[in-house]
Scaffold this motif. Structure first.
Motif, PDB file in Angstrom:
ATOM      1  N   ARG A  89      12.556  34.679  32.036  1.00 30.17           N
ATOM      2  CA  ARG A  89      11.784  33.581  32.643  1.00 30.17           C
ATOM      3  C   ARG A  89      10.391  34.002  33.123  1.00 30.17           C
ATOM      4  O   ARG A  89       9.521  33.166  33.306  1.00 30.17           O
ATOM      5  CB  ARG A  89      12.574  32.940  33.784  1.00 30.17           C
ATOM      6  CG  ARG A  89      12.911  33.844  34.930  1.00 30.17           C
ATOM      7  CD  ARG A  89      13.759  33.077  35.950  1.00 30.17           C
ATOM      8  NE  ARG A  89      14.371  33.948  36.930  1.00 30.17           N
ATOM      9  CZ  ARG A  89      15.363  33.566  37.724  1.00 30.17           C
ATOM     10  NH1 ARG A  89      15.842  32.345  37.639  1.00 30.17           N
ATOM     11  NH2 ARG A  89      15.882  34.400  38.596  1.00 30.17           N
ATOM     12  N   HIS A  90      10.195  35.304  33.353  1.00 32.30           N
ATOM     13  CA  HIS A  90       8.863  35.758  33.783  1.00 32.30           C
ATOM     14  C   HIS A  90       7.993  36.129  32.577  1.00 32.30           C
ATOM     15  O   HIS A  90       8.480  36.148  31.448  1.00 32.30           O
ATOM     16  CB  HIS A  90       9.002  36.952  34.715  1.00 32.30           C
ATOM     17  CG  HIS A  90       9.618  36.573  36.024  1.00 32.30           C
ATOM     18  ND1 HIS A  90       8.942  35.863  36.988  1.00 32.30           N
ATOM     19  CD2 HIS A  90      10.873  36.765  36.507  1.00 32.30           C
ATOM     20  CE1 HIS A  90       9.739  35.647  38.016  1.00 32.30           C
ATOM     21  NE2 HIS A  90      10.913  36.177  37.754  1.00 32.30           N
ATOM     22  N   ASN A 108      12.453  49.079  43.136  1.00 29.43           N
ATOM     23  CA  ASN A 108      13.648  49.604  43.803  1.00 29.43           C
ATOM     24  C   ASN A 108      13.433  51.038  44.276  1.00 29.43           C
ATOM     25  O   ASN A 108      12.325  51.564  44.182  1.00 29.43           O
ATOM     26  CB  ASN A 108      14.897  49.424  42.923  1.00 29.43           C
ATOM     27  CG  ASN A 108      14.918  50.375  41.737  1.00 29.43           C
ATOM     28  OD1 ASN A 108      14.176  51.333  41.683  1.00 29.43           O
ATOM     29  ND2 ASN A 108      15.773  50.093  40.774  1.00 29.43           N
ATOM     30  N   GLY A 159      21.247  39.741  36.194  1.00 26.88           N
ATOM     31  CA  GLY A 159      21.264  40.174  37.588  1.00 26.88           C
ATOM     32  C   GLY A 159      22.115  39.235  38.431  1.00 26.88           C
ATOM     33  O   GLY A 159      23.239  38.905  38.060  1.00 26.88           O
ATOM     34  N   TYR A 164      21.730  36.156  38.869  1.00 25.70           N
ATOM     35  CA  TYR A 164      21.599  34.744  38.495  1.00 25.70           C
ATOM     36  C   TYR A 164      22.488  34.311  37.331  1.00 25.70           C
ATOM     37  O   TYR A 164      22.413  33.171  36.887  1.00 25.70           O
ATOM     38  CB  TYR A 164      20.125  34.437  38.197  1.00 25.70           C
ATOM     39  CG  TYR A 164      19.304  34.603  39.453  1.00 25.70           C
ATOM     40  CD1 TYR A 164      19.179  33.558  40.357  1.00 25.70           C
ATOM     41  CD2 TYR A 164      18.734  35.830  39.766  1.00 25.70           C
ATOM     42  CE1 TYR A 164      18.473  33.722  41.533  1.00 25.70           C
ATOM     43  CE2 TYR A 164      18.027  36.006  40.947  1.00 25.70           C
ATOM     44  CZ  TYR A 164      17.904  34.952  41.831  1.00 25.70           C
ATOM     45  OH  TYR A 164      17.221  35.117  43.004  1.00 25.70           O
ATOM     46  N   GLY A 198      17.708  43.470  49.334  1.00 25.89           N
ATOM     47  CA  GLY A 198      17.245  44.769  49.841  1.00 25.89           C
ATOM     48  C   GLY A 198      15.735  44.756  49.956  1.00 25.89           C
ATOM     49  O   GLY A 198      15.067  43.866  49.410  1.00 25.89           O
ATOM     50  N   ARG A 239      20.099  42.583  44.928  1.00 27.82           N
ATOM     51  CA  ARG A 239      21.035  43.418  44.160  1.00 27.82           C
ATOM     52  C   ARG A 239      22.198  42.554  43.677  1.00 27.82           C
ATOM     53  O   ARG A 239      22.830  41.872  44.495  1.00 27.82           O
ATOM     54  CB  ARG A 239      21.633  44.521  45.035  1.00 27.82           C
ATOM     55  CG  ARG A 239      20.643  45.470  45.651  1.00 27.82           C
ATOM     56  CD  ARG A 239      21.416  46.456  46.502  1.00 27.82           C
ATOM     57  NE  ARG A 239      20.567  47.318  47.288  1.00 27.82           N
ATOM     58  CZ  ARG A 239      20.131  47.052  48.511  1.00 27.82           C
ATOM     59  NH1 ARG A 239      20.453  45.901  49.095  1.00 27.82           N
ATOM     60  NH2 ARG A 239      19.392  47.916  49.164  1.00 27.82           N
ATOM     61  N   PRO A 240      22.525  42.605  42.392  1.00 25.32           N
ATOM     62  CA  PRO A 240      23.668  41.813  41.915  1.00 25.32           C
ATOM     63  C   PRO A 240      24.970  42.560  42.209  1.00 25.32           C
ATOM     64  O   PRO A 240      25.440  43.361  41.411  1.00 25.32           O
ATOM     65  CB  PRO A 240      23.403  41.707  40.402  1.00 25.32           C
ATOM     66  CG  PRO A 240      22.474  42.843  40.066  1.00 25.32           C
ATOM     67  CD  PRO A 240      21.816  43.312  41.316  1.00 25.32           C
ATOM     68  N   HIS A 257      25.319  45.263  38.514  1.00 27.37           N
ATOM     69  CA  HIS A 257      25.073  46.692  38.758  1.00 27.37           C
ATOM     70  C   HIS A 257      24.727  47.003  40.212  1.00 27.37           C
ATOM     71  O   HIS A 257      24.538  48.179  40.554  1.00 27.37           O
ATOM     72  CB  HIS A 257      23.975  47.198  37.817  1.00 27.37           C
ATOM     73  CG  HIS A 257      24.437  47.283  36.394  1.00 27.37           C
ATOM     74  ND1 HIS A 257      24.626  46.164  35.619  1.00 27.37           N
ATOM     75  CD2 HIS A 257      24.806  48.336  35.633  1.00 27.37           C
ATOM     76  CE1 HIS A 257      25.065  46.536  34.425  1.00 27.37           C
ATOM     77  NE2 HIS A 257      25.190  47.837  34.412  1.00 27.37           N
ATOM     78  N   LEU A 310      23.090  50.249  41.886  1.00 27.78           N
ATOM     79  CA  LEU A 310      22.901  51.388  40.970  1.00 27.78           C
ATOM     80  C   LEU A 310      22.447  51.001  39.564  1.00 27.78           C
ATOM     81  O   LEU A 310      22.743  51.700  38.591  1.00 27.78           O
ATOM     82  CB  LEU A 310      24.223  52.176  40.881  1.00 27.78           C
ATOM     83  CG  LEU A 310      24.613  52.930  42.147  1.00 27.78           C
ATOM     84  CD1 LEU A 310      26.061  53.372  42.102  1.00 27.78           C
ATOM     85  CD2 LEU A 310      23.703  54.126  42.360  1.00 27.78           C
ATOM     86  N   GLY A 311      21.713  49.904  39.458  1.00 28.89           N
ATOM     87  CA  GLY A 311      21.349  49.423  38.121  1.00 28.89           C
ATOM     88  C   GLY A 311      20.436  50.353  37.341  1.00 28.89           C
ATOM     89  O   GLY A 311      20.530  50.436  36.112  1.00 28.89           O
ATOM     90  N   THR A 357      20.319  53.670  37.804  1.00 29.19           N
ATOM     91  CA  THR A 357      21.174  54.833  37.510  1.00 29.19           C
ATOM     92  C   THR A 357      22.055  54.570  36.290  1.00 29.19           C
ATOM     93  O   THR A 357      22.251  55.453  35.459  1.00 29.19           O
ATOM     94  CB  THR A 357      22.070  55.109  38.746  1.00 29.19           C
ATOM     95  OG1 THR A 357      21.223  55.295  39.872  1.00 29.19           O
ATOM     96  CG2 THR A 357      22.949  56.330  38.552  1.00 29.19           C
TER      97      THR A 357
END
Ligand SMILES: Cc1cc2nc3c(=O)[nH]c(=O)nc-3n(C[C@H](O)[C@H](O)[C@H](O)COP(=O)(O)OP(=O)(O)OC[C@H]3O[C@@H](n4cnc5c(N)ncnc54)[C@H](O)[C@@H]3O)c2cc1C
Length: 447
Positions: A34-35, A46, A261, A263, A282, A366-367, A402, A405-406, A408
Motif C-alpha cells: 500500500r505504500h 526497528n 504484519g 494487518y 513499540g 509488532r505483529p 513475527h 523478531l521479524g 532476525t
C-alpha cells in the motif's frame, strides 16, 4: 512451461525476503504494497538486531507478575490498556497460556531453531549479493542491573547453549572489556550474557536493498495499492480486490502469501481464517552520534528497561534505541512520555555522547502471536496454530506473526516457506502450519 505465479501480500522485511527466495525457486512473483516503497511500516526503524541467541519469548513464567507491577507506570516497558476489543482479550488469554515453563521452553526451542537457520541464510545472502545495510558483526551483549534478573538469565542461556548458540555469561569486568561504554554503569552492572555470532543492521535498508535485487531478478512490485478483500471459493483463493489510486481492480495468481504484519488478521477473518495476531506497539529513537569513541560499538540489550541499542553507521553515525510494548490496538501515535523515557535512560547510561536535541522518534506495530513464534506454512479454515492443520485453502500461504523478531527470522522464514511451496521439508525443528511433518514436531501447544 509457464512459471507458477505467486502474489506476496505486503512488502515489509518478511514479504521482500519471501519474494527473493520464491523468485530464486522459479516462481513468477508479484508483490503488492500500500505504500510507495518497501519497509514503510514495522520494518522501518526497528532495533536492528539479528538476535538469534537472545530470543527469549515474551510469554514466560515471570511475565504476568512483572506486567502487573508495570500496569501503573506510564513509562513502563510494557503498557496494557484494556479496551472493549474482544480480539485483545482473546490475545491476552492465549498469551497467559503460553507463560508456563513447558510452553516457554518449547517456544524458545522453536525461536532458536528458526533463528539459527535464518542467520545462516542471511549470511549466505549477504555474501551472494554483497548486501550493505549498515551491518555490524560485533555480537549482541545483554546487560543486567538486577541480581535476580541475572540469575534468571542463567537457565535460558544454558538451554540456548544446548541448542547450539554461542551465548556466554560475562562478569561485569568481562562485560566492560567487551563494550567499554558500559563502564559508566559502575557497580550498577551485575553481569551480562554475550553472543559474538549475532549481528545488527538497518532493517529498512536491508529490505530496500533486497527489493532492488528482487526487481533485477524479475519480481514485479505494485506499490500504492491497498488490498481490500481476499476472495475464497471453497478451498481456494480466486482473486484479490485492490484499490489503486481510487480505482477498484482485481488481481489473480496461482498462489498467495500473506506477509501483512499486524494487518492480515482482519482480511483473513473475513474468509474464515483466524490468525491469533495482535499488534504490540513499540518505539524507537535514533540519535546522532557526537562522540564516536564513547558510543557502544556492540549491539546491546538493556534488561531493566527492555531496550535494544544498535549503532548504525554509513555516511552518518547514529545510535538506534528501541523497545517498549503497548497493547492498545492499532494506533501508531507517539506517546511523548514513552519517547522521553527512552531518551532519559540513554542519557543516564552514556551521558552527552549523543545529540539529544532532535531524536528521531518512531513507532511500529509488532505483529505478535501469543507464543512469539511466527506462523509459517499453509492457511486453513479456523484458528491457525503451530503444527495444526485443518481444511486447507490450497493456494493460500502464511509467513506472518513475527512479533519481536521479524528481522532476525526474515530470511529463514522465507527460505523455509519457499521449500514448503515446492513440496520439500525445511531442515529445522519447527511446527509449520497446515502441514503434517511428523518427524519435526517440537511439542508446542495446541490452543
Ligand atoms: C520498536 C521495535 C523494535 C524492533 N526491533 C527488532 C529487532 O531488533 N530485531 C528483530 O528481528 N525484529 C525487531 N522488531 C520486529 C520487526 O520489526 C518486525 O517483526 C518486522 O518488521 C515485521 O515485518 P513484516 O514484514 O511481517 O511486517 P511489516 O514490516 O509491517 O510489513 C507488512 C507490510 O504489509 C503492508 N500492508 C498491510 N496491509 C496492507 C494492505 N491491506 N494492502 C497492501 N499492503 C498492506 C504494510 O504497508 C507493510 O509494508 C522490532 C519491532 C519494533 C516495533
Amino acid at each position: 512451461m509457464a512459471k507458477p505465479t505467486v502474489t506476496i501480500l505486503g512488502a515489509g522485511v518478511t514479504g521482500v525476503a519471501t519474494a527473493w527466495y520464491l523468485s530464486q525457486a522459479g516462481f513468477d512473483v508479484t508483490v503488492i504494497e500500500r505504500h510507495h516503497a518497501p519497509a514503510m511500516e514495522t520494518s522501518f526503524a526497528n532495533g536492528g538486531q539479528i538476535s538469534v541467541c537472545h530470543a527469549t519469548p515474551w510469554a514466560n513464567p515471570a511475565t504476568p507478575l512483572k506486567a502487573l507491577k508495570w500496569l501503573i507506570r506510564p513509562d513502563a516497558p510494557l503498557l496494557y490498556r484494556p479496551t472493549l476489543c474482544a480480539e485483545q482479550w482473546r490475545f491476552l488469554w492465549r498469551f497467559l497460556k503460553e507463560c508456563t515453563h513447558t510452553q516457554a521452553d518449547a517456544n524458545l526451542v522453536a525461536l532458536v531453531s528458526l533463528g539459527l537457520y535464518s542467520r545462516t541464510a542471511l549470511l549466505a545472502l549477504i555474501d551472494k549479493l554483497n548486501l550493505q545495510f549498515e551491518q555490524r558483526h560485533q555480537g549482541i551483549l545483554h546487560f543486567y542491573t538486577s541480581h535476580t534478573e541475572y540469575q534468571n538469565a542463567i537457565a535460558p542461556t544454558l538451554l540456548m547453549q544446548e541448542l547450539g548458540c554461542h551465548r556466554t555469561l560475562l562478569s561485569p569486568k568481562q562485560a566492560t572489556d567487551t563494550e567499554p561504554a558500559l563502564s559508566s554503569l559502575g557497580d550498577g552492572l551485575i553481569g551480562a550474557t554475550f553472543t559474538n555470532q549475532d549481528l545488527s543492521g538497518n532493517a529498512r535498508l536491508f529490505t530496500n536493498e533486497l527489493a532492488k535485487h528482487c526487481a533485477a531478478n524479475g519480481v514485479s512490485f505494485i506499490y500504492n495499492t491497498t488490498i481490500t478483500n481476499i476472495h475464497r471459493q471453497q478451498n481456494a483463493i480466486s482473486h484479490l480486490s485492490l484499490n489503486q489510486h481510487g480505482q477498484n481492480i482485481t488481481h489473480q495468481s496461482d498462489h498467495y502469501v500473506v506477509c501483512l504484519g499486524s494487518y492480515g488478521k482482519r482480511l483473513l477473518d473475513a474468509i474464515g481464517v483466524d490468525l491469533p495476531i495482535f499488534p504490540a506497539k513499540g518505539y524507537s529513537a535514533t540519535y546522532r552520534v557526537k562522540d564516536p569513541a564513547c558510543v557502544p560499538q556492540v549491539s546491546l540489550i538493556d534488561d531493566e528497561y527492555k531496550l535494544v541499542m544498535s549503532r548504525l553507521t554509513s555516511d552518518d553515525d547514529k545510535l538506534r534505541v528501541a523497545g517498549t510494548a503497548e497493547f492498545n490496538g492499532y494506533n501508531t501515535n507517539l506517546n511523548l512520555i514513552r519517547c522521553q523515557a527512552i531518551t532519559n535512560r540513554v542519557q543516564a547510561l552514556f551521558g552527552d555522547v549523543l545529540d539529544y536535541d532532535e531524536p528521531n522518534y518512531w513507532t511500529g506495530q509488532r505483529p505478535m502471536t501469543p507464543s512469539n513464534v511466527p506462523l509459517i506454512g499453509k492457511a486453513y479454515l479456523g484458528l491457525i496454530w503451530h503444527g495444526r492443520h485443518g481444511q486447507n485453502i490450497d493456494n493460500l500461504w502464511l509467513n506472518t506473526g513475527h512479533g519481536t523478531l521479524g528481522f532476525t527470522h526474515a530470511c529463514g522464514s522465507a527460505l523455509a516457506l519457499s521449500l514448503l511451496m515446492q513440496g520439500q521439508t525445511p531442515p529445522l525443528a519447527f511446527d509449520f502450519t497446515g502441514i503434517k511433518i511428523p518427524a519435526l514436531r517440537t511439542g508446542m501447544s495446541s490452543l
